[in-house]
Design an enzyme around this catalytic site. Structure first.
Site, mmCIF file in Angstrom:
data_model
loop_
_atom_site.group_PDB
_atom_site.id
_atom_site.type_symbol
_atom_site.label_atom_id
_atom_site.label_comp_id
_atom_site.label_asym_id
_atom_site.label_seq_id
_atom_site.Cartn_x
_atom_site.Cartn_y
_atom_site.Cartn_z
ATOM 1 N N PRO A 186 21.825 153.394 7.524
ATOM 2 C CA PRO A 186 23.224 153.067 7.237
ATOM 3 C C PRO A 186 24.134 154.301 7.265
ATOM 4 N N LEU A 218 21.111 161.186 1.436
ATOM 5 C CA LEU A 218 21.143 160.998 2.894
ATOM 6 C C LEU A 218 19.816 161.326 3.592
ATOM 7 N N TYR A 227 31.183 160.974 -10.360
ATOM 8 C CA TYR A 227 30.163 162.030 -10.430
ATOM 9 C C TYR A 227 30.811 163.418 -10.384
ATOM 10 N N PHE A 261 14.519 166.222 -8.656
ATOM 11 C CA PHE A 261 14.266 166.868 -7.355
ATOM 12 C C PHE A 261 14.374 168.402 -7.457
ATOM 13 N N ARG A 280 32.045 154.903 2.047
ATOM 14 C CA ARG A 280 32.031 155.123 0.593
ATOM 15 C C ARG A 280 33.476 155.246 0.107
ATOM 16 N N THR A 305 28.092 171.983 -8.920
ATOM 17 C CA THR A 305 28.017 171.530 -7.526
ATOM 18 C C THR A 305 29.278 171.917 -6.750
ATOM 19 N N ASP A 306 29.128 172.017 -5.428
ATOM 20 C CA ASP A 306 30.322 172.292 -4.602
ATOM 21 C C ASP A 306 31.260 171.087 -4.533
ATOM 22 N N GLU A 307 30.790 169.913 -5.014
ATOM 23 C CA GLU A 307 31.664 168.733 -4.972
ATOM 24 C C GLU A 307 32.875 168.889 -5.881
ATOM 25 N N LEU A 356 13.572 161.265 -18.163
ATOM 26 C CA LEU A 356 12.847 160.386 -17.216
ATOM 27 C C LEU A 356 13.653 159.123 -16.930
ATOM 28 N N ALA A 403 33.849 164.355 -10.858
ATOM 29 C CA ALA A 403 34.748 164.621 -11.989
ATOM 30 C C ALA A 403 33.943 164.999 -13.224
ATOM 31 N N SER A 404 32.804 164.321 -13.425
ATOM 32 C CA SER A 404 31.988 164.646 -14.609
ATOM 33 C C SER A 404 31.373 166.038 -14.466
ATOM 34 N N LYS A 405 31.022 166.421 -13.230
ATOM 35 C CA LYS A 405 30.449 167.754 -13.027
ATOM 36 C C LYS A 405 31.529 168.825 -13.222
ATOM 37 N N ASN A 421 21.526 169.867 -1.273
ATOM 38 C CA ASN A 421 20.116 170.271 -1.181
ATOM 39 C C ASN A 421 19.315 169.223 -0.420
HETATM 40 P P1 NAD Z 1 17.924 164.275 -9.736
HETATM 41 O O1 NAD Z 1 18.725 163.031 -9.886
HETATM 42 O O2 NAD Z 1 16.851 164.320 -8.719
HETATM 43 O O3 NAD Z 1 17.250 164.653 -11.139
HETATM 44 C C1 NAD Z 1 17.969 164.627 -12.340
HETATM 45 C C2 NAD Z 1 16.962 164.770 -13.485
HETATM 46 O O4 NAD Z 1 17.691 164.831 -14.711
HETATM 47 C C3 NAD Z 1 15.983 163.598 -13.589
HETATM 48 O O5 NAD Z 1 14.673 164.078 -13.801
HETATM 49 C C4 NAD Z 1 16.489 162.815 -14.795
HETATM 50 O O6 NAD Z 1 15.465 162.125 -15.469
HETATM 51 C C5 NAD Z 1 17.089 163.933 -15.634
HETATM 52 N N1 NAD Z 1 18.131 163.472 -16.562
HETATM 53 C C6 NAD Z 1 19.220 162.719 -16.259
HETATM 54 N N2 NAD Z 1 19.952 162.511 -17.373
HETATM 55 C C7 NAD Z 1 19.310 163.162 -18.378
HETATM 56 C C8 NAD Z 1 19.581 163.320 -19.761
HETATM 57 N N3 NAD Z 1 20.639 162.758 -20.340
HETATM 58 N N4 NAD Z 1 18.721 164.068 -20.494
HETATM 59 C C9 NAD Z 1 17.628 164.628 -19.927
HETATM 60 N N5 NAD Z 1 17.298 164.488 -18.638
HETATM 61 C C10 NAD Z 1 18.139 163.757 -17.871
HETATM 62 O O7 NAD Z 1 18.994 165.422 -9.507
HETATM 63 P P2 NAD Z 1 18.935 166.728 -8.590
HETATM 64 O O8 NAD Z 1 19.370 166.376 -7.230
HETATM 65 O O9 NAD Z 1 17.645 167.415 -8.804
HETATM 66 O O10 NAD Z 1 20.121 167.581 -9.257
HETATM 67 C C11 NAD Z 1 19.863 168.457 -10.343
HETATM 68 C C12 NAD Z 1 21.151 169.142 -10.734
HETATM 69 O O11 NAD Z 1 21.679 169.855 -9.624
HETATM 70 C C13 NAD Z 1 22.263 168.190 -11.173
HETATM 71 O O12 NAD Z 1 22.970 168.799 -12.232
HETATM 72 C C14 NAD Z 1 23.148 168.060 -9.939
HETATM 73 O O13 NAD Z 1 24.467 167.746 -10.297
HETATM 74 C C15 NAD Z 1 23.018 169.454 -9.374
HETATM 75 N N6 NAD Z 1 23.231 169.588 -7.926
HETATM 76 C C16 NAD Z 1 22.540 168.774 -7.066
HETATM 77 C C17 NAD Z 1 22.699 168.963 -5.694
HETATM 78 C C18 NAD Z 1 21.943 168.103 -4.705
HETATM 79 O O14 NAD Z 1 22.219 168.194 -3.500
HETATM 80 N N7 NAD Z 1 21.002 167.276 -5.123
HETATM 81 C C19 NAD Z 1 23.557 169.961 -5.213
HETATM 82 C C20 NAD Z 1 24.252 170.751 -6.134
HETATM 83 C C21 NAD Z 1 24.071 170.572 -7.484
HETATM 84 O O1 DAU Z 2 27.451 168.740 -2.378
HETATM 85 C C1 DAU Z 2 26.521 168.721 -3.425
HETATM 86 C C2 DAU Z 2 26.214 167.297 -3.799
HETATM 87 O O2 DAU Z 2 25.442 166.766 -2.717
HETATM 88 C C3 DAU Z 2 25.457 167.147 -5.098
HETATM 89 O O3 DAU Z 2 26.282 167.579 -6.160
HETATM 90 C C4 DAU Z 2 25.034 165.700 -5.337
HETATM 91 O O4 DAU Z 2 24.206 165.636 -6.487
HETATM 92 C C5 DAU Z 2 24.258 165.217 -4.134
HETATM 93 O O5 DAU Z 2 23.957 163.844 -4.280
HETATM 94 C C6 DAU Z 2 25.053 165.427 -2.854
HETATM 95 O O6 DAU Z 2 26.213 164.551 -2.805
HETATM 96 P P1 DAU Z 2 26.636 163.804 -1.443
HETATM 97 O O7 DAU Z 2 27.449 162.633 -1.781
HETATM 98 O O8 DAU Z 2 27.177 164.774 -0.452
HETATM 99 O O9 DAU Z 2 25.152 163.401 -0.938
HETATM 100 P P2 DAU Z 2 24.553 162.068 -0.313
HETATM 101 O O10 DAU Z 2 23.180 162.418 0.142
HETATM 102 O O11 DAU Z 2 24.728 160.889 -1.182
HETATM 103 O O12 DAU Z 2 25.453 161.855 0.970
HETATM 104 C C7 DAU Z 2 25.557 162.863 1.972
HETATM 105 C C8 DAU Z 2 26.499 162.365 3.045
HETATM 106 O O13 DAU Z 2 25.871 161.265 3.736
HETATM 107 C C9 DAU Z 2 27.804 161.811 2.524
HETATM 108 O O14 DAU Z 2 28.832 162.129 3.445
HETATM 109 C C10 DAU Z 2 27.577 160.306 2.481
HETATM 110 C C11 DAU Z 2 26.671 160.080 3.653
HETATM 111 N N1 DAU Z 2 25.735 158.932 3.531
HETATM 112 C C12 DAU Z 2 24.926 158.877 2.431
HETATM 113 C C13 DAU Z 2 24.051 157.831 2.253
HETATM 114 C C14 DAU Z 2 23.171 157.762 1.036
HETATM 115 C C15 DAU Z 2 25.655 157.950 4.522
HETATM 116 O O15 DAU Z 2 26.379 158.021 5.545
HETATM 117 N N2 DAU Z 2 24.789 156.931 4.351
HETATM 118 C C16 DAU Z 2 23.986 156.798 3.246
HETATM 119 O O16 DAU Z 2 23.231 155.783 3.153
#
Ligand code: NAD
Ligand code: DAU
Length: 335
Positions: A204, A189, A149, A11, A272, A124-126, A34, A151-153, A179
């Site tokens: 949900p 979400l 998740y 994404f 959760r 991430t802010d998590e 992928l 903890a690994s970040k 994002n």
């Molecule tokens: P995503 O799940 O949409 O995409 C992750 C991508 O990484 C995928 O294309 C997947 O194929 C690839 N990937 C996974 N493991 C891999 C590996 N071992 N080698 C090579 N490619 C691999 O994730 P996203 O939401 O785009 O998040 C991208 C980054 O931003 C992550 O590091 C995530 O922790 C961080 N982040 C995400 C958010 C959010 O809200 N989505 C917020 C803050 C930080």
């Molecule tokens: O804060 C940054 C993080 O945001 C990123 O590091 C992660 O990669 C990203 O997945 C996201 O984590 P969250 O756990 O905050 O995002 P998620 O969209 O899974 O959930 C957002 C909120 O919505 C959370 O409080 C859980 C709630 N939720 C989520 C889903 C999927 C629901 O209530 N119902 C749902 O079905």
């Protein structure tokens, strides 16, 4: 400038690749395993561009990375690749350790072996965990993770910083908030709620739905990373927040209103495990260092995102076929 981007088929990574390649200043090599979350359809607009190349590979594969660094000789690395979903990390934690920890470690080792002018580790802010109001986390706030998740970040974020302290690798760590935007996998979400609402399926809500997240439009995140590529200081951490904190229920009700669907679709489900109640970030440091600020107001970004999902049903149908159905059943059945 040559950028080695990992996870560029996901994404945020694909939004970054589209922005970087279309801007004309960068050549990009995208290395992506992928997984279920990686989708080359996200990159159709740059696929034929001579400044863009794709290599399917695992960022935990040291030999593959050696070839990439030797043949492409990047000026900078932007390391997005990760397993990014909290719920999946709770259902099966192994992949977050393989990709987020071992993958990040191998990326840092390859950069150390070959040298690099700039290395951006996307965290991430998590990592700050749940924050009581009215506090906001700045970059010195303690790390207190809740899920496999996060903890690994946090582990990989600290490892990246150690490579600056110990080996002088020019690492910058970013910690962004939640994002949203086009091409987000409908396990998170906002895209899950949009897509279920468009299909008249239940939405949900975990627990009481009053958990707070700070929403950042994906292109604002990508612009922040470009700003840090130019102006970020090595060894520093930068928060990247959307400056728009909202309870989940408010967000979901806005989606129902915008899609013209009834609130009877809301369905409270079991919470959760280890659910963080509230994230809240101060982004003052990046704003002062680079002049960056989020440009897309939440209401505008949400409306554009809903339009995108409405107009890209084929993309949604592809993504939701196969593995998605199995995940959905595992995560939501009996909840
Ligand atoms: P995503 O799940 O949409 O995409 C992750 C991508 O990484 C995928 O294309 C997947 O194929 C690839 N990937 C996974 N493991 C891999 C590996 N071992 N080698 C090579 N490619 C691999 O994730 P996203 O939401 O785009 O998040 C991208 C980054 O931003 C992550 O590091 C995530 O922790 C961080 N982040 C995400 C958010 C959010 O809200 N989505 C917020 C803050 C930080
Ligand atoms: O804060 C940054 C993080 O945001 C990123 O590091 C992660 O990669 C990203 O997945 C996201 O984590 P969250 O756990 O905050 O995002 P998620 O969209 O899974 O959930 C957002 C909120 O919505 C959370 O409080 C859980 C709630 N939720 C989520 C889903 C999927 C629901 O209530 N119902 C749902 O079905």
């Amino acid at each position: 400038m040559k950028l080695l981007v990992t996870g560029g088929a996901g994404f945020i990574g694909s939004a970054f690749v589209r922005l970087a390649v279309s801007g004309g200043h960068f050549s990009v090599l995208n290395v992506d395993k992928l997984t279920y979350a990686g989708n080359l359809e996200n990159l159709a607009s740059v696929a034929g561009n001579p400044r863009y190349r794709f290599l399917r590979g695992d960022c935990a594969d040291a030999a593959l990375l050696d070839n990439c660094f030797r043949d492409f000789a990047p000026d900078a690395v932007i390391h997005f690749a990760a397993e990014s979903h909290v719920d999946r990390s709770i259902l099966s934690p192994q992949p977050v350790f393989d990709s987020n920890l071992a993958g990040s470690f191998q990326m840092l080792e390859a950069a150390r072996r070959h040298g690099i002018a700039r290395y951006i580790h996307v965290s991430t802010d998590e990592v700050y965990g749940s924050i009581d109001p009215p506090q906001e986390a700045d970059e010195n706030y303690p790390l207190r993770t809740s899920s496999p998740y996060s903890a690994s970040k946090a582990g990989s974020d600290l490892l990246a910083l150690s490579y600056h302290t110990t080996y002088k690798l020019p690492v910058v760590v970013t910690r962004a908030s939640n994002n949203y935007g086009p091409y987000q996998f409908p396990e998170k979400l906002i895209p899950l709620m949009i897509s279920n609402a468009l299909e008249d399926k239940p939405l949900p809500i975990y627990g009481d739905g009053m958990q707070v997240r700070d929403w950042l439009y994906v292109d604002d995140h990508c612009r922040a990373i470009l700003a840090l590529l130019e102006k970020g200081a090595a060894g520093e951490v930068y928060n990247i927040g959307g400056s728009r904190s909202l309870p989940n229920l408010t967000v979901v009700k806005q989606i129902l209103a915008a899609t013209g669907k009834p609130e009877s679709l809301l369905k409270t489900v079991t919470d959760r495990p280890g659910h963080d109640r509230r994230y809240a970030l101060s982004s003052r440091k990046i704003m002062e260092a680079t002049g960056w600020a989020p440009q897309v107001p939440f209401e505008q970004g949400l409306a554009e995102t809903i339009d995108w999902y409405r107009n890209n049903q084929t993309w949604v149908a592809h993504v939701k076929s196969g593995e998605y159905r199995e995940y959905y059943e595992r995560n939501y059945a009996g909840r």
